[in-house]
Design a protein around this motif. Structure first.
Motif, PDB file in Angstrom:
ATOM      1  N   LEU A  66     -36.232 -21.004  10.204  1.00  0.00           N
ATOM      2  CA  LEU A  66     -37.451 -20.791   9.415  1.00  0.00           C
ATOM      3  C   LEU A  66     -37.699 -22.002   8.524  1.00  0.00           C
ATOM      4  CD1 LEU A  66     -39.478 -18.403   9.026  1.00  0.00           C
ATOM      5  CD2 LEU A  66     -38.220 -17.892   6.917  1.00  0.00           C
ATOM      6  N   GLY A  67     -38.952 -22.415   8.374  1.00  0.00           N
ATOM      7  CA  GLY A  67     -39.302 -23.518   7.504  1.00  0.00           C
ATOM      8  C   GLY A  67     -39.084 -23.172   6.043  1.00  0.00           C
ATOM      9  N   PRO A  68     -38.646 -24.115   5.214  1.00  0.00           N
ATOM     10  CA  PRO A  68     -38.373 -23.807   3.798  1.00  0.00           C
ATOM     11  C   PRO A  68     -39.610 -23.309   3.054  1.00  0.00           C
ATOM     12  CG  PRO A  68     -37.445 -25.936   4.430  1.00  0.00           C
ATOM     13  CD  PRO A  68     -38.311 -25.506   5.561  1.00  0.00           C
ATOM     14  N   HIS A  69     -40.813 -23.778   3.418  1.00  0.00           N
ATOM     15  CA  HIS A  69     -42.013 -23.365   2.691  1.00  0.00           C
ATOM     16  C   HIS A  69     -42.369 -21.908   2.908  1.00  0.00           C
ATOM     17  CE1 HIS A  69     -43.334 -24.315   6.783  1.00  0.00           C
ATOM     18  NE2 HIS A  69     -44.392 -23.552   6.568  1.00  0.00           N
ATOM     19  N   ARG A  70     -41.715 -21.246   3.868  1.00  0.00           N
ATOM     20  CA  ARG A  70     -42.017 -19.837   4.149  1.00  0.00           C
ATOM     21  C   ARG A  70     -41.045 -18.883   3.450  1.00  0.00           C
ATOM     22  NH1 ARG A  70     -42.800 -18.821  10.349  1.00  0.00           N
ATOM     23  NH2 ARG A  70     -43.714 -16.916   9.446  1.00  0.00           N
ATOM     24  N   LEU A  71     -40.171 -19.446   2.607  1.00  0.00           N
ATOM     25  CA  LEU A  71     -39.227 -18.618   1.856  1.00  0.00           C
ATOM     26  C   LEU A  71     -39.578 -18.688   0.379  1.00  0.00           C
ATOM     27  CD1 LEU A  71     -36.634 -16.898   1.641  1.00  0.00           C
ATOM     28  CD2 LEU A  71     -35.346 -19.046   1.487  1.00  0.00           C
ATOM     29  N   VAL A  72     -39.699 -17.507  -0.255  1.00  0.00           N
ATOM     30  CA  VAL A  72     -39.985 -17.416  -1.682  1.00  0.00           C
ATOM     31  C   VAL A  72     -38.785 -16.752  -2.357  1.00  0.00           C
ATOM     32  CG1 VAL A  72     -41.523 -16.509  -3.452  1.00  0.00           C
ATOM     33  CG2 VAL A  72     -42.455 -17.224  -1.241  1.00  0.00           C
ATOM     34  N   ALA A 116     -38.762  -8.638   0.670  1.00  0.00           N
ATOM     35  CA  ALA A 116     -37.627  -7.947   1.271  1.00  0.00           C
ATOM     36  C   ALA A 116     -36.917  -7.138   0.202  1.00  0.00           C
ATOM     37  CB  ALA A 116     -36.665  -8.949   1.909  1.00  0.00           C
ATOM     38  N   LEU A 117     -36.758  -5.815   0.452  1.00  0.00           N
ATOM     39  CA  LEU A 117     -36.136  -4.892  -0.489  1.00  0.00           C
ATOM     40  C   LEU A 117     -34.898  -4.304   0.177  1.00  0.00           C
ATOM     41  CD1 LEU A 117     -39.412  -3.167  -1.636  1.00  0.00           C
ATOM     42  CD2 LEU A 117     -38.174  -4.976  -2.824  1.00  0.00           C
ATOM     43  N   VAL A 118     -33.734  -4.435  -0.493  1.00  0.00           N
ATOM     44  CA  VAL A 118     -32.466  -4.078   0.120  1.00  0.00           C
ATOM     45  C   VAL A 118     -32.200  -2.581  -0.017  1.00  0.00           C
ATOM     46  CG1 VAL A 118     -31.088  -4.538  -1.939  1.00  0.00           C
ATOM     47  CG2 VAL A 118     -30.014  -4.746   0.314  1.00  0.00           C
ATOM     48  N   GLN A 144     -30.726 -11.904   6.595  1.00  0.00           N
ATOM     49  CA  GLN A 144     -31.527 -10.940   7.345  1.00  0.00           C
ATOM     50  C   GLN A 144     -33.030 -11.207   7.188  1.00  0.00           C
ATOM     51  OE1 GLN A 144     -30.605  -6.792   7.028  1.00  0.00           O
ATOM     52  NE2 GLN A 144     -28.390  -7.130   6.772  1.00  0.00           N
ATOM     53  N   ALA A 145     -33.470 -11.540   5.972  1.00  0.00           N
ATOM     54  CA  ALA A 145     -34.910 -11.717   5.731  1.00  0.00           C
ATOM     55  C   ALA A 145     -35.447 -12.915   6.500  1.00  0.00           C
ATOM     56  CB  ALA A 145     -35.171 -11.879   4.236  1.00  0.00           C
ATOM     57  N   THR A 146     -34.770 -14.041   6.448  1.00  0.00           N
ATOM     58  CA  THR A 146     -35.247 -15.228   7.169  1.00  0.00           C
ATOM     59  C   THR A 146     -35.194 -15.014   8.675  1.00  0.00           C
ATOM     60  OG1 THR A 146     -33.016 -16.152   6.975  1.00  0.00           O
ATOM     61  CG2 THR A 146     -34.626 -16.810   5.323  1.00  0.00           C
ATOM     62  N   SER A 147     -34.138 -14.363   9.155  1.00  0.00           N
ATOM     63  CA  SER A 147     -34.040 -14.109  10.594  1.00  0.00           C
ATOM     64  C   SER A 147     -35.139 -13.167  11.060  1.00  0.00           C
ATOM     65  CB  SER A 147     -32.665 -13.528  10.933  1.00  0.00           C
ATOM     66  OG  SER A 147     -31.637 -14.421  10.588  1.00  0.00           O
ATOM     67  N   GLN A 148     -35.465 -12.120  10.244  1.00  0.00           N
ATOM     68  CA  GLN A 148     -36.502 -11.166  10.636  1.00  0.00           C
ATOM     69  C   GLN A 148     -37.870 -11.828  10.669  1.00  0.00           C
ATOM     70  OE1 GLN A 148     -36.054  -7.747  11.585  1.00  0.00           O
ATOM     71  NE2 GLN A 148     -38.055  -8.348  12.348  1.00  0.00           N
ATOM     72  N   LEU A 149     -38.188 -12.652   9.664  1.00  0.00           N
ATOM     73  CA  LEU A 149     -39.501 -13.319   9.666  1.00  0.00           C
ATOM     74  C   LEU A 149     -39.594 -14.297  10.831  1.00  0.00           C
ATOM     75  CD1 LEU A 149     -42.206 -13.626   8.288  1.00  0.00           C
ATOM     76  CD2 LEU A 149     -41.212 -15.427   6.846  1.00  0.00           C
ATOM     77  N   ALA A 150     -38.502 -14.974  11.155  1.00  0.00           N
ATOM     78  CA  ALA A 150     -38.517 -15.878  12.301  1.00  0.00           C
ATOM     79  C   ALA A 150     -38.742 -15.098  13.595  1.00  0.00           C
ATOM     80  CB  ALA A 150     -37.206 -16.662  12.360  1.00  0.00           C
ATOM     81  N   ALA A 151     -38.128 -13.901  13.721  1.00  0.00           N
ATOM     82  CA  ALA A 151     -38.334 -13.088  14.922  1.00  0.00           C
ATOM     83  C   ALA A 151     -39.773 -12.605  15.026  1.00  0.00           C
ATOM     84  CB  ALA A 151     -37.366 -11.903  14.905  1.00  0.00           C
ATOM     85  N   TRP A 152     -40.363 -12.158  13.889  1.00  0.00           N
ATOM     86  CA  TRP A 152     -41.767 -11.743  13.919  1.00  0.00           C
ATOM     87  C   TRP A 152     -42.694 -12.905  14.306  1.00  0.00           C
ATOM     88  CZ3 TRP A 152     -41.372  -8.782   8.664  1.00  0.00           C
ATOM     89  CH2 TRP A 152     -40.897  -7.487   8.908  1.00  0.00           C
ATOM     90  N   SER A 153     -42.404 -14.081  13.792  1.00  0.00           N
ATOM     91  CA  SER A 153     -43.247 -15.240  14.089  1.00  0.00           C
ATOM     92  C   SER A 153     -43.181 -15.613  15.556  1.00  0.00           C
ATOM     93  CB  SER A 153     -42.809 -16.427  13.227  1.00  0.00           C
ATOM     94  OG  SER A 153     -42.918 -16.121  11.854  1.00  0.00           O
ATOM     95  N   ALA A 154     -42.029 -15.410  16.182  1.00  0.00           N
ATOM     96  CA  ALA A 154     -41.883 -15.751  17.592  1.00  0.00           C
ATOM     97  C   ALA A 154     -42.664 -14.782  18.474  1.00  0.00           C
ATOM     98  CB  ALA A 154     -40.411 -15.758  17.979  1.00  0.00           C
ATOM     99  N   VAL A 173     -41.791 -14.790   3.225  1.00  0.00           N
ATOM    100  CA  VAL A 173     -40.985 -13.634   2.839  1.00  0.00           C
ATOM    101  C   VAL A 173     -40.346 -13.933   1.496  1.00  0.00           C
ATOM    102  CG1 VAL A 173     -38.925 -14.448   4.051  1.00  0.00           C
ATOM    103  CG2 VAL A 173     -39.161 -12.024   3.562  1.00  0.00           C
ATOM    104  N   GLY A 174     -40.383 -12.949   0.602  1.00  0.00           N
ATOM    105  CA  GLY A 174     -39.785 -13.092  -0.716  1.00  0.00           C
ATOM    106  C   GLY A 174     -38.451 -12.374  -0.788  1.00  0.00           C
ATOM    107  N   VAL A 175     -37.458 -13.055  -1.389  1.00  0.00           N
ATOM    108  CA  VAL A 175     -36.103 -12.505  -1.539  1.00  0.00           C
ATOM    109  C   VAL A 175     -35.715 -12.604  -3.003  1.00  0.00           C
ATOM    110  CG1 VAL A 175     -33.698 -12.753  -0.898  1.00  0.00           C
ATOM    111  CG2 VAL A 175     -35.469 -13.156   0.816  1.00  0.00           C
ATOM    112  N   ASN A 176     -35.256 -11.472  -3.575  1.00  0.00           N
ATOM    113  CA  ASN A 176     -34.809 -11.454  -4.957  1.00  0.00           C
ATOM    114  C   ASN A 176     -33.440 -12.131  -5.068  1.00  0.00           C
ATOM    115  OD1 ASN A 176     -36.744  -9.607  -6.639  1.00  0.00           O
ATOM    116  ND2 ASN A 176     -36.514  -8.631  -4.642  1.00  0.00           N
TER     117      ASN A 176
END
Length: 882
Positions: free
Chosen positions: A714-720, A630-632, A667-677, A687-690
């Motif tokens: 979102l599950g914790p293992h899916r966040l970098v 994710a790039l802001v 925003q990043a966790t919510s977006q990946l959760a929406a895509w997964s649904a 998803v990676g977040v700086n």
């Protein structure tokens, strides 16, 4: 003298007590007599009400066959008609209300008043007198009993003489009124029921039977000692003798009947007045007796007090005459004991003179001790008074105590000065520390405002000082700082203040100096610091970058002035170090622009103006999408989409970077959760977040990550979480925070590896899961860089880390990274950063290869920014702008 006086006072006190008790008994008797008289008035008023009630019922019950003489009826109506009945009731009620409560007699009276109400109602309903008449008689008997009870209560208080007579006369007058009422009732019965068959049920025997009792009572009252009662009783006795019997009236002429009615009612009014007069006399006599008892008690008390005063005066006079010298000596001894050194007169008997002489010597010694104490309090610790001991063994002990106290005060003052110096000065260089520097600057600005003179601030930052610590050791660095501090002190003008802010930063406050003088001082400082410094471990050379800020009249705030000088120092360092820079309008404009950018960014975060673009991370072996970074971006109104390079640096210098990171996480966790649904394929991607170093150092970072995961599901293992390698070096708490985050199940990636100072050997100890090779190595065509990439990949494999290469733009680079053994890559060759869509982005057709030209260096945005050092741990795009 005291024994007979106290005996006399005791006897007088007993007499006073007796009189007080007698006065109290008189007061209680007065209350009982008042109640007796009021009850008598109530009884008399009730008798009058009975007569009027009898007339009311007789007249109301007279049928058509009953013939009453008109003159008789007029006389009865005039004397005891409806108006008189109403007045009689009011008199009865008023008399009942006048009875003071609180005694058994008063309770009887109020009970009678309660029983009277139903009888009045019956009379108003025109009931026959035989139905209600017999009920009235017990009420009058109850009042008679109450009155006698009150009189007995008054007599029981010890009344004597006229008091008892007055109380008994009141009871006799009430008895006469009651008996007279019965006679008047019999006369009315005879006048209103002339036939024997209509005779009402009432007192038997007619007036002739009761007349003897009324006469007897009135004859007793006619012998009263009160002239008023005697005259009233005599008149009423004559009226009673002239009143004909009820039996004679049944056959008498109407005129005689009318005269009998008039005489009976007139006599009854007189009997009522007799009762009132007797009650008033009894109350007046008893009240006078009570007042007399109180007066006698007061007179006795005053006499006892005067006797006590005379006795005390005699004792005091004798004591003063006999013991005056001793009292005077005792008084002076007491005053000396209280700390008042008064002169002692030696006189009186021999024993008194001996004691006075000793006390005078004590006062003289205390006077010398007082002079020594005053010298100590005044701070005159070198006074000759302190060197003279007091006479005697006690004086030696006291002198030793004073000497010890003086020495303790001297030591305390030295310790206070030392502590004050330590609190305001740097222990290494003996220069004023940061707190003292701020105080000195405040004082200088205050003088400048008062005198309208300029103030200059020189911010001195040493160059290459860290290298001295790293090469020669910290002891050499401390020695270097002491030498530099001494050179700075000798390079400024007299009156200028040199302070150490901390580390290798110094501050010089210069007053009453224009720009030329400030420049000369700054150049001397640079020259003095630049000279080589001989140390025990070797010779060291450092430089100095000096930033200068100036206030023309002291109106600029302290913090503003320091910030301006600091900013000027950074510009000097950015332009090559070892020089002098003034804070000018250009820097002021840059600071203003940065401040405006900070305010706009804070407002933009609050308004939700941040946008995220996503770039895919692709597996090297099968080129499938593993996740996204994710790039802001900032969609700033009026400026369009602002890249992170133009605002992240500003956010990093303030707490805004924590708010920015919190929003990106959400925003990043919510977006990946929406895509997964919506897309099952995206359910296995991350998803990676700086995360910036400042945010990682914040105590809230763990809670921010936990809230973002909980809010999106979102599950914790899916966040970098991606951090730069320099964060681990610059922030002491980074390792603890990363351990807490990994405990949540979140993965940690070391971003931009190869741009910092981290050794490859340190990879084994890094709390990370993924290593991201910087694009400067992964995208390089230099064979040496390719060899270095292979070395990094091998080291990461040994540390159990996955390797992701950034900045892949050509197929040749992709082949080289595949040969080096990288796990995943990201870059323009696969996917450009793009805003989110309805579905998770995948891989599209390969873009055309970029020309093999030197990569252009794009100009910076038009927004002016001060030349500050680049913050560490700032999230940046992993691709170059196209």
């Amino acid at each position: 003298m005291l024994v007979p006086g106290l005996g006399l006072l005791g006897a007088t006190g007993a007499l006073v007590g007796l009189e007080v008790r007698h006065a109290a008994a008189a007061e209680r008797a007065l209350e009982a007599v008042v109640v007796s008289g009021r009850v008598a008035v109530v009884r008399s008023a009730l008798v009058q009400e009975v007569l009027a009630s009898s007339v009311r019922t007789h007249l109301a019950g007279a049928g058509p066959g009953t013939a009453l003489d008109a003159e008789v009826e007029d006389a009865v109506v005039v004397r005891l008609g409806d108006e008189e009945l109403a007045q009689a009731r009011r008199r009865t009620d008023a008399a009942v209300a006048a009875v003071p409560p609180g005694s058994p007699a008063a309770d009887h009276v109020h009970d009678v008043a309660g029983d009277l109400e139903p009888l009045r109602t019956a009379v108003d309903l025109a009931s026959s007198w035989p139905a209600v008449g017999p009920v009235f008689e017990p009420l009058t008997d109850d009042l008679l009993l109450a009155q006698r009870q009150a009189v007995d209560e008054a007599v029981a208080q010890g009344l004597e003489g006229d008091l008892v007579t007055a109380a008994l006369e009141t009871r006799a007058a009430a008895d006469a009124a009651g008996l007279g009422g019965r006679e008047a009732l019999a006369v009315l019965d005879a006048a209103l029921a002339p036939t024997a068959g209509d005779a009402p049920a009432g007192p038997t025997g007619g007036a002739g039977v009761t007349a003897g009792s009324t006469w007897t009572t009135l004859e007793g009252l006619a012998a009263s000692t009160s002239p008023g009662l005697r005259l009233r009783s005599a008149d009423l006795l004559a009226a009673s003798r002239a009143l004909p019997g009820a039996g004679a009236l049944r056959s008498a002429a109407p005129a005689d009947v009318r005269d009998a009615v008039v005489r009976a009612t007139d006599r009854q009014d007189g009997l009522g007045g007799l009762v009132t007069a007797a009650a008033a006399r009894a109350e007046a006599v008893t009240r006078a007796e009570a007042e007399s008892a109180r007066t006698r008690a007061v007179h006795l008390a005053v006499g006892a007090l005067l006797l006590l005063l005379v006795t005390v005066a005699a004792v005091v006079r004798t004591s003063l005459a006999l013991t005056r010298p001793l009292l005077d000596l005792a008084d002076r001894a007491r005053r000396v004991g209280d700390g008042e050194l008064v002169p002692v007169r030696v006189g009186g008997p021999r024993e008194v003179r001996t004691v006075a002489t000793g006390l005078a010597a004590t006062v003289a010694s205390l006077g010398r001790l007082q002079e020594q104490a005053r010298a100590v309090c005044a701070g005159d610790l070198g006074s000759p008074l302190l060197a003279r001991p007091l006479p005697g063994p006690l004086g030696e002990v006291v002198h030793a105590s004073v000497t010890g106290m003086v020495q303790a005060m001297v030591d305390r003052d030295r310790l206070r000065e030392d502590l004050t110096h330590r609190a305001t000065h740097d222990p290494l260089t003996e220069l004023p520390n940061r707190a003292r520097a701020l105080d000195l600057l405040d004082c200088a600005l205050a003088r400048a405002r008062r005198e309208r003179t300029p103030v200059g601030v020189l911010f001195v930052d040493l160059d290459r000082f860290k290298r001295v610590n790293d090469t020669l050791g910290h002891a050499a660095g401390d020695e270097l700082l002491r030498v530099v501090a001494a050179r700075l002190r000798t390079s400024v003008r007299p009156g200028d203040a040199v302070c150490r802010l901390g580390g290798d930063e110094f501050l010089v406050v210069v007053e009453r100096a224009d720009e030329r003088a400030l420049l000369q001082v700054a150049e001397r400082l640079v020259e003095a610091v630049a000279r080589p410094v001989p140390l025990a471990a070797g010779t060291a050379s450092v430089g100095a970058s000096v930033g200068v800020a100036r206030s023309g009249d002291g109106t600029v705030g302290r913090e503003v002035l320091l910030a301006e000088a600091d900013t000027a120092t950074y510009r000097v360092k950015a332009s090559g170090r070892g020089g002098v820079g003034f804070f000018d309008d250009e820097l002021r404009a840059q600071l203003l622009a940065v401040r405006e950018l900070e305010e706009a960014l804070a407002l933009g975060i609050a308004r939700g103006e941040l946008r995220l673009h996503y770039q895919a991370v692709v597996a090297v072996d099968d080129e499938r999408v593993l996740g996204y970074e994710a790039l802001v971006r900032w969609e700033r109104p009026g400026h369009g989409l602002v890249p992170p390079a133009d605002f992240v640096d500003v956010a990093e210098r303030s707490a805004l970077v924590c708010d920015l990171g919190r929003e990106v996480l959400r925003q990043a966790t919510s977006q990946l959760a929406a895509w997964s649904a919506s897309d099952p394929v995206a359910a296995g991607r991350n998803v990676g977040v700086n995360i910036s170093g400042r945010h990682l150092a914040s105590p809230r970072v763990v809670e921010d990550v936990r809230e973002a995961l909980a809010g999106s599901g979102l599950g914790p293992h899916r966040l970098v979480l991606e951090i730069t390698e320099t964060v681990l070096v610059d922030h002491e708490t980074a390792l603890e925070r990363l351990a807490e985050l990994r405990a949540l199940g979140v993965a940690v990636a070391i971003d931009d590896f190869g741009t910092g100072f981290t050794s490859i050997a340190q990879l084994q100890r890094m709390p990370a899961d993924i290593l991201k090779v910087d694009r400067s190595l992964a995208g390089s065509d230099d064979p040496a860089d390719a060899q270095l990439v292979r070395l990094v990949v091998g080291a990461a494999r040994a540390a159990g880390l996955e390797v992701v290469a950034e900045g892949v733009e050509t197929s040749a680079q992709m082949d080289a990274l595949r040969a080096a053994g990288c796990d995943a890559v990201q870059g323009f060759w696969f996917h450009r950063p793009a805003p989110p869509g309805d579905r998770a982005p995948g891989l599209g057709p390969r873009p055309a290869p970029l020309p093999a030209l030197p990569r252009p260096v794009l100009p910076r945005p038009a927004l002016p920014r001060p030349a500050l050092p680049r913050p560490r741990g700032v999230p940046q795009d992993t691709h170059r702008p196209a």
